[in-house]
Write an enzyme that holds these catalytic residues in place. Structure first.
Site, mmCIF file in Angstrom:
data_model
loop_
_atom_site.group_PDB
_atom_site.id
_atom_site.type_symbol
_atom_site.label_atom_id
_atom_site.label_comp_id
_atom_site.label_asym_id
_atom_site.label_seq_id
_atom_site.Cartn_x
_atom_site.Cartn_y
_atom_site.Cartn_z
ATOM 1 C CD GLU A 473 -3.243 0.572 2.044
ATOM 2 O OE1 GLU A 473 -4.159 1.378 2.142
ATOM 3 O OE2 GLU A 473 -3.182 -0.491 2.699
ATOM 4 C CD GLU A 742 -4.739 -0.478 9.114
ATOM 5 O OE1 GLU A 742 -5.420 -0.148 8.137
ATOM 6 O OE2 GLU A 742 -3.897 -1.405 9.076
#
Length: 965
Positions: A473, A742
């Protein structure tokens, strides 16, 4: 004699910038003064093209009566390309003093016009070297120079990433140049001062060219995005001789090409390096290039997209040595760097030729103690090195980076006897931002949280604000950037970083005003509330921190277009209740198997609609666009009314019972009066009723503690911060985290993981709590209503009662260092403040009384620099000028809190004077002997029922008596 000095000269946020592309660069300086209350009254600025030529200036402002000392735009004659300009400043202050001239500083322009480029884009000839080869290209040029070299500059860039060498030496320690931009619209070039690397006679330039972001395949598995099929380089050397003549050597068809020792490199997967393929001396003039191949002109590459470097470069900013080496239960040999970091591992080895050493990088160990790669998804994060043999070798990857704490090592000679720690080093890589912020408090866990926030920023501010640095990502997610930007700019000087990224956002914005999810856009997709709002929030925040009206002006049309896009959605003009939205991403109240929290996406979208409309209104006012300010002001009011009609009941309750719904209504000022009080009260009850745990996600979390503190529930916010059990900020700290996660439970209490598919252990969004720590806990805030960029500072520490007994923060603003520190010891409070010259500050001292307030051990009335002092019911408000101050006082709010919150009783009772006052007003509390030594718990047990019955009048009477003591 008192002293006034001018120091810290900067141009476009930088010290002596090389190769800028700005036609009217902005200059800033700092004032140093040994007197409190110093303000600049005037300045004189002189610019010249010769360092010793200030007597023949290009631009001399003369004396200008102004307190401007930041972002002063050059207004002299037109700047020339490839020219160095020197400048110096002197100032006058409000005490009638005139400073000496500052030391001279400089800036140097790059190629200011596209027409300045005469070089050609080049790449190896396709018939000789496969353009799709995974190996890096080597490009070289041999040339002759005459005597008397005065200066030399190389201007270079690439479709790919590159390293530049001159006569066998690397020209710079910049990494991953030219950085990642919206390549189809904007491609940065870099400027190198290579004067000392050149010589009369034979010379050579060499370029190593690899895929980088351009061809690595960015984005998610199955959707890998590349900007082009062919790598290429563009380079132009300008040599100026002492006689004034010039020589220009550019990339063209005379260059030669080969492949190098970098056999493979991509952003996600790592690098393969075969040291046996090194060509010794390949960038030197004497190298035998007869076996090298010709080049061809790079097809389809434009000059129109070229811009001078805007962002600070990526560099190695710190080196970490591993703290341990061990063998896992699975039998793997692993290094522990002691810190989750981003960068690369450099190692030295002495091994036979062909020895293959493999490094695999990961963030955490699993609950069995084995290294864990599951959250990387397809990203390999692997380095392979084949030794050259014949002695000690040193290697670190050239064109990639990894996110890791742990490194699995295979093939290192003798590793079965233990890996030698001194042979390995972790090189921390990120955009080279100057540190700007500090925070520390009495709770070691919160201090670790602060370190985690800063490490998370360093890890993810690698040329773009990435969401995560390890899996497939590493993208510039707009939502993450906008919720974190204020924390980011407090921590580090981020003017150039966000200038560059916002220019890319503007370039990528859709024709209808929509904003992609990620910038640069390699994912596609429609626009989402709170993500696309980065187009408005980020330039406004940069303006607030740096008074950057130029960037605000450049982005203003983009800001308007985003609000226009929202307005065009659906049939209801003042509600945004259509389309896809990420909502309160990863909120804990989400339905099972959903990432989107329970707060209605239409509520979130409409709240952000109002917020962005209000910001555009404020930006219009700053830019002098009064008609547009009225227009967006009316729009804001209409959206606010629509929000109220749609999402608030007639009895003043938020229709959605989530924490985030209440937070946004408060944070974006969408409720007023009694409704606001009810919403705040219910938010507080939600937190308290959930045992001081949150349920918020990416949208609600950044504003949660602000909503509580600003509504009078700061104590609840502090308890929420200090919650160590899941979910909360200190849960990850209790689990040993060294960066922000996260997910609130990326690692669960039993050691298992949240998931494999989306579980970064280095994801800065929840680190936005840092903004609240600085502004509310420490109390260091700006007053943008008075002036941006901390020209007028607002200091208002909110003491954490018995939970936090001290805190301190500092920020290096464009005006200089601002600092505040407070400490509570019993009923005594100390507050220190440092205010830079040419600024003023409001300082609010909670619980202080003017009569007893002291500064530096003396009476407040005698304190130089204190310009005004006003006492309110619960505090003293001071206006102070520049300088360092130390205030001490007895805290009357402490006593009020004893009766209203039932805490800190032991400290009060152990003060004989305070106890005497309490005995006078509530003698029933003191029927027994030895009350001075009574413990808090005992006191509470004896007085639990009575305490709640004390009236406000009794409390005020007690405080009045205490104030007279």
């Amino acid at each position: 004699m008192s002293e006034l000095k001018v120091t810290g000269l900067t141009c476009e946020y930088q010290v002596n910038p090389l190769g800028i592309g700005v036609h009217q660069p902005r200059l800033s300086w700092l004032l140093q003064s040994d007197r409190r209350g110093t303000m600049q009254k005037g300045y004189r600025l002189v610019v010249t093209v010769r360092e010793d030529g200030f007597s023949e200036p290009l631009w001399d402002t003369g004396y200008v009566e102004s307190n401007t000392s930041i972002q002063l735009a050059y207004a002299g004659g037109a700047l020339q390309p490839r020219t160095r300009y020197h400048y110096r400043v002197k100032v006058w202050d409000n005490f009638g003093r005139e400073s000496a001239w500052s030391e001279a500083a400089w800036w140097e322009t790059g190629l200011l016009e596209i027409s300045e480029w005469t070089a050609q884009w080049i790449t190896p000839q396709a018939s000789e070297i496969d353009p799709q080869t995974e190996a890096s290209f080597l490009l070289r040029k041999r040339f002759q120079l005459g005597d008397g070299i005065a200066s030399a500059r190389i201007y270079a860039t690439a479709a790919g990433v590159y390293e530049l060498y001159v006569n066998g030496k690397q020209a710079s320690d910049m990494l991953l140049a030219p950085g990642w931009t919206s390549y189809h619209h904007r491609l940065q070039y870099q400027t190198y001062d290579v004067t000392t690397l050149l010589q009369a006679g034979g010379n050579a330039i060499g370029v190593v060219l690899a895929d980088g972001w351009y061809r690595s395949g960015m984005g998610f598995e199955g959707k890998n995005f590349t900007y082009g099929e062919h790598r290429a380089a563009l380079l132009q050397l300008h040599v100026r001789y002492t006689d004034g003549t010039e020589a220009v050597i550019g990339s063209d068809l005379s260059w030669k090409a080969s492949t190098g020792a970098v056999r493979y490199s991509t952003i996600y997967h790592g690098e393969i390096y075969d040291a046996r393929e090194e060509q010794e001396g390949w960038s030197e003039a004497t190298f035998d290039e007869s076996a090298w191949k010709p080049v061809q002109v790079g097809a389809g590459l434009s000059y129109d997209v070229l811009v001078a470097q805007e962002n600070a470069p990526t560099r190695v900013t710190q080196t970490l040595r591993p703290i341990a080496a061990f063998v896992t239960p699975a039998g793997d040999h692993v290094l522990d760097m002691g810190q989750n970091m981003v960068g690369r591992v450099r190692f030295t080895v002495d091994a036979p030729a062909g020895t293959r050493i493999v490094l695999k990088h990961a963030e955490v160990l699993d609950k069995n103690g084995n290294i864990y790669f599951g959250n990387l998804r397809p990203a390999k994060q692997k380095v392979e090195y084949m030794a050259k043999g014949g002695g000690s070798e040193s290697y670190a990857p050239h064109f990639t980076f990894m996110g890791f704490r742990y490194v699995l090592v295979e093939g290192y000679p003798g590793q079965e006897n233990g890996l030698p720690l001194n042979a390995f080093a972790g090189e921390v890589m990120h955009t080279e931002m100057e540190p700007a912020g500090e925070f520390e408090c009495s709770d070691a866990r919160v201090n670790q949280l602060q370190r985690n926030i800063q490490w998370g920023q360093r890890s993810n501010f690698l040329d773009v604000p990435t969401d995560c640095p390890q899996r497939d990502e590493r993208l510039g997610w707009t939502g993450d950037a906008q919720v974190f930007i204020s924390t980011a700019l407090f921590n580090y000087q981020g003017g150039p970083f966000f200038t560059k990224w916002l220019h890319d956002l503007k370039a990528e914005q859709h024709a209808d005003g929509g904003v992609p999810f990620v910038i640069p856009d390699v994912v596609g997709g429609s626009s989402s509330a709170a993500w696309g709002d980065a187009a408005v929030i980020c330039p406004w925040t940069v303006y607030q921190y740096y008074d950057d009206t130029r960037l605000l002006s450049e982005q203003y049309e983009s800001m308007k277009q985003w609000v226009g896009y929202i307005r065009a959605q659906g049939e209801q003009e003042f509600l945004w209740n259509t389309g896809f939205h990420f909502g309160d991403w990863l909120a804990l109240d989400a339905k099972e198997n959903s990432y989107i929290g329970a707060t209605p996406t239409a509520l979130i979208a409409t709240a952000y609609y109002a917020y962005s409309a209000r910001i555009v209104r404020d930006a219009a006012l700053v830019l002098g666009k009064e008609d547009e300010a009225r227009h967006y002001g009316e729009l804001y009011e209409q959206v606010k009314l629509a929000f109220h009609d749609e999402f608030i009941t007639k009895n003043g309750r938020i229709a959605s019972p989530t924490q985030t719904a209440h937070v946004l209504a408060l944070a974006f000022d969408l409720v007023e009066g009694d409704v606001k009080e009810r919403v705040a009260r219910e938010l507080n009850e939600q937190i308290v009723g959930n045992d001081y745990h949150l349920t918020t996600g990416f949208v609600g979390t950044p504003y949660l503690c602000f909503a509580l503190s600003n509504s009078g529930y700061h104590d609840t916010a502090v308890k929420l911060l200090l919650q160590e059990s899941y979910p909360g900020w200190l849960y990850s700290v209790s689990q040993g985290a060294t960066t922000i996660w996260e997910h609130w439970d990326s690692i669960k209490a039993d050691g298992s993981f949240w998931s494999d598919d989306m579980n970064s252990f280095n994801h800065y969004a929840y680190g936005a709590i840092g903004d609240w720590l600085y502004r509310k806990v420490a109390g260091l805030n700006m007053d943008p209503s008075a002036a941006p960029a901390y020209k007028h500072i607002h200091l208002e520490p909110l003491f954490g009662l018995d939970k936090l007994t001290s805190a301190q923060a500092a920020h290096r603003s464009l005006y200089g260092r601002i600092a505040v520190a407070w400490r509570v010891e019993g009923e005594h409070i100390e507050v220190a403040a440092e205010i830079p010259a040419n600024t003023t500050a409001n300082l609010v001292l909670k619980g202080a009384a003017l009569q007893k307030l002291q500064e530096s051990g003396g009476a407040l009335a005698e304190a130089e620099g204190v310009q005004a002092a006003v006492e309110t019911d619960h505090s003293v408000r001071l206006t102070i000028g520049s300088g360092s101050y130390s205030f001490t006082y007895a805290n009357k709010e402490l006593f009020r809190h004893v009766f209203t919150e039932n805490t800190r009783v032991d400290e009060v009772l152990n003060d004989e004077t305070a106890a005497a006052v309490l005995r006078k007003h509530i003698p029933q509390f003191f029927s027994g002997a030895g009350f001075h030594f009574m413990k808090k718990s005992t006191f509470k047990q004896l007085t639990e029922n009575t305490m709640a019955g004390i009236s406000r009048g009794q409390v005020d009477a007690i405080l009045e008596d205490l104030a007279r003591l």
